[in-house]
Design a protein around this motif. Structure first.
Motif, mmCIF file in Angstrom:
data_model
loop_
_atom_site.group_PDB
_atom_site.id
_atom_site.type_symbol
_atom_site.label_atom_id
_atom_site.label_comp_id
_atom_site.label_asym_id
_atom_site.label_seq_id
_atom_site.Cartn_x
_atom_site.Cartn_y
_atom_site.Cartn_z
ATOM 1 N N UNK A 187 -10.087 -9.727 1.327
ATOM 2 C CA UNK A 187 -9.742 -9.893 2.753
ATOM 3 C C UNK A 187 -9.073 -8.615 3.282
ATOM 4 N N UNK A 188 -8.175 -8.042 2.485
ATOM 5 C CA UNK A 188 -7.494 -6.807 2.920
ATOM 6 C C UNK A 188 -8.512 -5.677 3.075
ATOM 7 N N UNK A 189 -9.408 -5.564 2.095
ATOM 8 C CA UNK A 189 -10.425 -4.501 2.138
ATOM 9 C C UNK A 189 -11.318 -4.648 3.368
ATOM 10 N N UNK A 190 -11.728 -5.899 3.613
ATOM 11 C CA UNK A 190 -12.610 -6.158 4.779
ATOM 12 C C UNK A 190 -11.921 -5.760 6.078
ATOM 13 N N UNK A 191 -10.597 -5.896 6.132
ATOM 14 C CA UNK A 191 -9.836 -5.545 7.342
ATOM 15 C C UNK A 191 -9.627 -4.035 7.475
ATOM 16 N N UNK A 192 -10.057 -3.287 6.436
ATOM 17 C CA UNK A 192 -9.943 -1.830 6.507
ATOM 18 C C UNK A 192 -8.715 -1.260 5.822
ATOM 19 N N UNK A 203 -0.974 -3.919 9.261
ATOM 20 C CA UNK A 203 -2.125 -3.013 9.401
ATOM 21 C C UNK A 203 -2.586 -2.952 10.866
ATOM 22 N N UNK A 204 -2.623 -4.119 11.495
ATOM 23 C CA UNK A 204 -3.041 -4.229 12.894
ATOM 24 C C UNK A 204 -2.062 -3.492 13.820
ATOM 25 N N UNK A 205 -0.793 -3.514 13.428
ATOM 26 C CA UNK A 205 0.243 -2.859 14.240
ATOM 27 C C UNK A 205 0.271 -1.343 14.029
ATOM 28 N N UNK A 206 -0.590 -0.839 13.118
ATOM 29 C CA UNK A 206 -0.651 0.612 12.906
ATOM 30 C C UNK A 206 0.161 1.111 11.728
ATOM 31 N N UNK A 207 0.751 0.185 10.968
ATOM 32 C CA UNK A 207 1.493 0.597 9.764
ATOM 33 C C UNK A 207 0.467 1.037 8.714
ATOM 34 N N UNK A 208 0.722 2.173 8.059
ATOM 35 C CA UNK A 208 -0.221 2.651 7.039
ATOM 36 C C UNK A 208 0.022 1.873 5.745
ATOM 37 N N UNK A 209 -0.939 1.015 5.402
ATOM 38 C CA UNK A 209 -0.794 0.164 4.212
ATOM 39 C C UNK A 209 -1.680 0.713 3.083
ATOM 40 N N UNK A 210 -1.068 0.873 1.907
ATOM 41 C CA UNK A 210 -1.828 1.275 0.710
ATOM 42 C C UNK A 210 -1.534 0.254 -0.384
ATOM 43 N N UNK A 211 -2.593 -0.201 -1.060
ATOM 44 C CA UNK A 211 -2.402 -1.229 -2.101
ATOM 45 C C UNK A 211 -3.004 -0.744 -3.414
ATOM 46 N N UNK A 212 -2.233 -0.889 -4.495
ATOM 47 C CA UNK A 212 -2.769 -0.676 -5.850
ATOM 48 C C UNK A 212 -2.684 -2.012 -6.566
ATOM 49 N N UNK A 213 -3.791 -2.425 -7.189
ATOM 50 C CA UNK A 213 -3.793 -3.750 -7.823
ATOM 51 C C UNK A 213 -4.499 -3.720 -9.173
ATOM 52 N N UNK A 214 -4.543 -4.900 -9.802
ATOM 53 C CA UNK A 214 -5.165 -5.002 -11.120
ATOM 54 C C UNK A 214 -6.666 -5.207 -10.993
ATOM 55 N N UNK A 215 -7.379 -4.590 -11.900
ATOM 56 C CA UNK A 215 -8.858 -4.641 -11.875
ATOM 57 C C UNK A 215 -9.386 -6.071 -12.073
#
Lengths: 215, 215
Positions: free
Chosen positions: A127-132, A103-115
């Motif tokens: 942690x991922x959400x907090x990092x944007x 994410x920091x390197x500019x790679x577009x990261x998208x995550x789908x996870x369990x509720x």
């Protein structure tokens, strides 16, 4: 005789070199296909995060050992443009570090996870959400988002039984397949896009205080 | 003009027929590669168990519909000689019926499963054992046998995130990949054999009454 001997040595070295080159370049019949089994021994993977680090890592773990986990990390860190991740349970610190680095390197990261699993103790989703990083979760509480796959740059598929947890990596009997076979990559890419759109918060009304039907 | 028109119709019909034939025979570039996503709609699969039944099934479920689950069943029931199954959780009644049918037909079935999950309510492992099917479980209670793969006749691999439970099939977001790609099938075959041998009860001493170290 001398010429023949030298020729034989040169031939043997040539064969050895070609074999090495084949392994390095992973030349195989058709696109990449690799299978990794777990548990994976706990070794130092610091060099994968700090490729150009000036000093070697001084931690007490074994160094310079290739394992299923180090291969998995290498495949993830090979992302240049995008990483689409669909994972049920995510609490592994080094895998989280890898995603944050991309994410920091500019790679577009998208995550789908369990509720349900995104909020358990040790989950890295917060942690991922907090990092944007953009994270979406399965909207229905009656359904588990049980996939464990990742798509690197839309062309490399990483899929299997492995949740992104320390127990899965270091204890359980697990498998992960890595392939660039378009016939396999494409359906997973479509599935990711389907889940990404279906779980867009903009399309879901906020829940009422009484909890709604699904609770 | 008449000849040209007839020719065009014949050409169009030919293209259509070839397309149909391709779909039926699943001709693709190289070995079979198929991806199935779940949840799968609940439809009647009786015809897959009783191929030569004289009367159509009268149950109220939709008939003649191909789903991810019916495809999974078809792949399993295509076994002629052997079925090696490595599955974490197995409580799905129709999948159990398929395994029992294969066993009855003389297919050599071997199952490796998880120590804890094989005894949970609804598990089909006891039913398979009672029918005479060879089942081995992960010997260590500290480790989960979390794989979910099957090998049909040693040449077709079925692998993914799907446990063999009704929730996984009918509710969860899951994936299953089916392939006959030797580069992918072979490592799973080796892993199965490794787990089969490692969990041979003959190589493990019976536990003492105080429970031993792992409890």
């Amino acid at each position: 005789m001398k010429v023949l001997g030298l020729g034989a040595v040169a031939f043997a070295l040539g064969v050895e070199w070609l074999d090495w080159l084949k392994r390095r370049l992973r030349v195989s019949r058709g696109p990449l296909k690799e299978v990794l089994f777990f548990p994976s021994p706990h070794v130092c993977v610091e060099h994968l995060f700090t490729r150009h680090g000036r000093f070697p890592c001084a931690c007490p773990l074994p160094h310079g050992v290739e394992t299923s986990f180090s291969r998995l990390l290498e495949h993830l860190l090979s992302a240049c443009r995008s990483l689409d991740l669909c994972v049920f349970s995510f609490s592994h610190m080094e895998l989280s570090r890898a995603i944050l680095l991309l994410h920091k390197q500019g790679v577009i990261v998208r995550v789908v996870t369990d509720r349900d699993y995104m909020t358990i103790t040790g989950s890295q989703i917060g942690t991922l959400r907090k990092a944007g990083i953009c994270v979406r979760h399965e909207m229905s509480s009656a359904v588990h988002m049980h996939h464990k796959f990742a798509l690197v740059d839309g062309k490399k598929l990483i899929t299997g039984s492995l949740n992104w947890t320390l127990t899965a990596v270091q204890s359980n009997k697990e498998n992960v397949m890595v392939t660039e076979e378009p016939e396999l990559v494409q359906p997973y890419q479509q599935e990711f896009q389907k889940l990404w759109e279906a779980n867009d918060p903009a399309n879901h009304k906020p829940q009422t205080t009484n909890g709604g039907l699904n609770r």
